[in-house]
Scaffold this motif. Structure first.
Motif, mmCIF file in Angstrom:
data_model
loop_
_atom_site.group_PDB
_atom_site.id
_atom_site.type_symbol
_atom_site.label_atom_id
_atom_site.label_comp_id
_atom_site.label_asym_id
_atom_site.label_seq_id
_atom_site.Cartn_x
_atom_site.Cartn_y
_atom_site.Cartn_z
ATOM 1 N N ILE A 197 -6.019 7.733 -2.237
ATOM 2 C CA ILE A 197 -5.620 6.381 -2.621
ATOM 3 C C ILE A 197 -5.872 5.497 -1.404
ATOM 4 C CG2 ILE A 197 -3.741 4.899 -3.422
ATOM 5 C CD1 ILE A 197 -2.382 7.526 -4.427
ATOM 6 N N GLY B 172 -5.622 -0.204 -1.013
ATOM 7 C CA GLY B 172 -4.581 -0.774 -1.866
ATOM 8 C C GLY B 172 -4.407 -2.263 -1.669
ATOM 9 N N THR C 153 -2.352 8.981 0.426
ATOM 10 C CA THR C 153 -2.511 7.528 0.536
ATOM 11 C C THR C 153 -2.938 7.182 1.960
ATOM 12 O OG1 THR C 153 -0.802 7.151 -1.133
ATOM 13 C CG2 THR C 153 -1.357 5.306 0.313
ATOM 14 N N GLU D 142 1.338 8.680 -6.230
ATOM 15 C CA GLU D 142 1.529 10.072 -5.837
ATOM 16 C C GLU D 142 2.647 10.721 -6.656
ATOM 17 O OE1 GLU D 142 1.696 11.160 -1.746
ATOM 18 O OE2 GLU D 142 0.334 9.563 -1.100
ATOM 19 N N GLN E 95 0.834 -1.200 0.000
ATOM 20 C CA GLN E 95 0.000 0.000 0.000
ATOM 21 C C GLN E 95 0.869 1.251 0.000
ATOM 22 O OE1 GLN E 95 -3.004 0.107 3.047
ATOM 23 N NE2 GLN E 95 -4.238 -1.457 2.061
ATOM 24 N N GLY F 213 1.126 3.396 -3.382
ATOM 25 C CA GLY F 213 0.633 4.739 -3.094
ATOM 26 C C GLY F 213 1.680 5.786 -3.432
#
Length: 324
Positions: free
Chosen positions: A180, A183, A104, A90, A82, A86
């Motif tokens: 986000i 994930g 995130t 980004e 994640q 993320g």
């Protein structure tokens, strides 16, 4: 419009690629460019992503380095992906438009552990059948063919029940942030009866199923499921293949029951789309990453709709109802 966009892990590491950081960033930028345009058009965005290639590589690295460093549990590896993906997304947003606020959110998801067997979720790189068989014996892996593309390691994939932190995700969206979340399908946890001692669970949640639950929880208007093909097809790979521009929930459910959408490929996406539509007044679309913006505009991809917005239609013949 509030949109949840699910980006497949294989959309970031394409089949046959090494998965280097520049390769992944190039793929992420293709998506980010379109997402920035959607945000500028006034849409609110939540992004989810898969992690099959990423968590599989972490598992492989752990197996190869187990004599040098202690292995971590699978739920911890999902948390790591994640952060990894993320950061990747980004970074891609920053290259396209550094003024777009992107955050995130580490996301835990309560799962039903009874649904994790047998192992069905492909992770990691592709192997030949012979290589997969050898690794299964040497490392104790479960392996299976993956949609005709080769063999991969498979792990348990529990069903998501509830996503934690949805209030914070909604608050960030209300502030204009691209979020986000979820994930890799979310970090799977199980709870005791009073929800006081959540524990990590060894499995990988299907990211499309998690995305559908998240879309319901944040009151999304549209669920976008990105994949490697432009549209859903009937009789896929045969001379009778027909690509669909629109399919109703009833036709989608019928196709699932008849095996038209296999569990190892399009099945979870169709299932997740129908779950979202049946729980909301929204719609869902399945499309390729390259045609994301057109799919949101209704000009590409396959749109899954409530029966009242039917009938189902074939892409090449937009007025022809799908044969039943």
């Amino acid at each position: 419009m509030r949109i949840v966009v699910a980006i497949g892990g294989n959309a970031l590491i394409a089949e046959g690629e090494e998965g280097t950081w520049p390769q992944q960033l190039a793929h992420a930028r293709v998506v980010a460019e379109q997402l920035v345009d959607l945000r500028e058009a006034g849409h609110e965005l939540v992004l989810t992503h898969g992690n099959g290639p990423h968590v599989g590589l972490l598992l492989l690295q752990q197996a190869l380095g187990s004599s040098e460093a202690p292995e971590l549990p699978l739920d911890a590896l999902i948390a790591m992906t994640q952060g990894e993906v993320g950061y990747l997304l980004e970074t891609a947003f920053g290259e396209v438009d550094p003024q777009v606020p992107v955050t995130t959110v580490l996301t835990r998801v309560v799962v039903d552990p009874a649904t994790a067997a047998p192992p069905t979720k492909p992770v990691g790189p592709f192997y030949t059948e012979a290589e997969a068989g050898r690794l299964a014996v040497e490392r104790g892996w479960d392996v299976a063919p993956d949609a005709g593309r080769g063999w991969r390691r498979v792990v348990g994939s529990p069903r998501p029940l509830r996503i934690l932190g949805c209030e914070q995700i909604r608050s960030l969206m209300d502030a204009g942030t691209v979020v986000i979340a979820g994930g890799g399908g979310g970090i799977p946890i199980v709870e005791d009866d009073d929800r006081s001692h959540p524990q990590g669970f060894a499995g990988v949640i299907d990211k499309d199923r998690c995305s559908a639950e998240l879309a319901v929880a944040v009151d999304a208007d549209l669920l976008v499921l990105l994949t490697g093909v432009r549209r859903v097809a009937l009789d896929f790979g045969t001379r009778w293949e027909r690509q669909l521009a629109r399919v109703t929930v009833s036709d989608a459910v019928r196709g699932l029951a008849e095996g038209e959408f296999p569990a190892g490929s399009m099945g979870p996406k169709i299932e997740s789309a129908t779950r979202f539509i049946e729980s909301t007044d929204g719609a869902a679309v399945i499309a390729s990453a390259e045609h994301l913006a057109d799919a949101v505009a209704g000009e590409d991809g396959t749109r899954i709709v409530a029966d009242r917005h039917g009938p189902s239609v074939v892409a090449q013949k937009l007025c022809v109802e799908v044969a039943r």
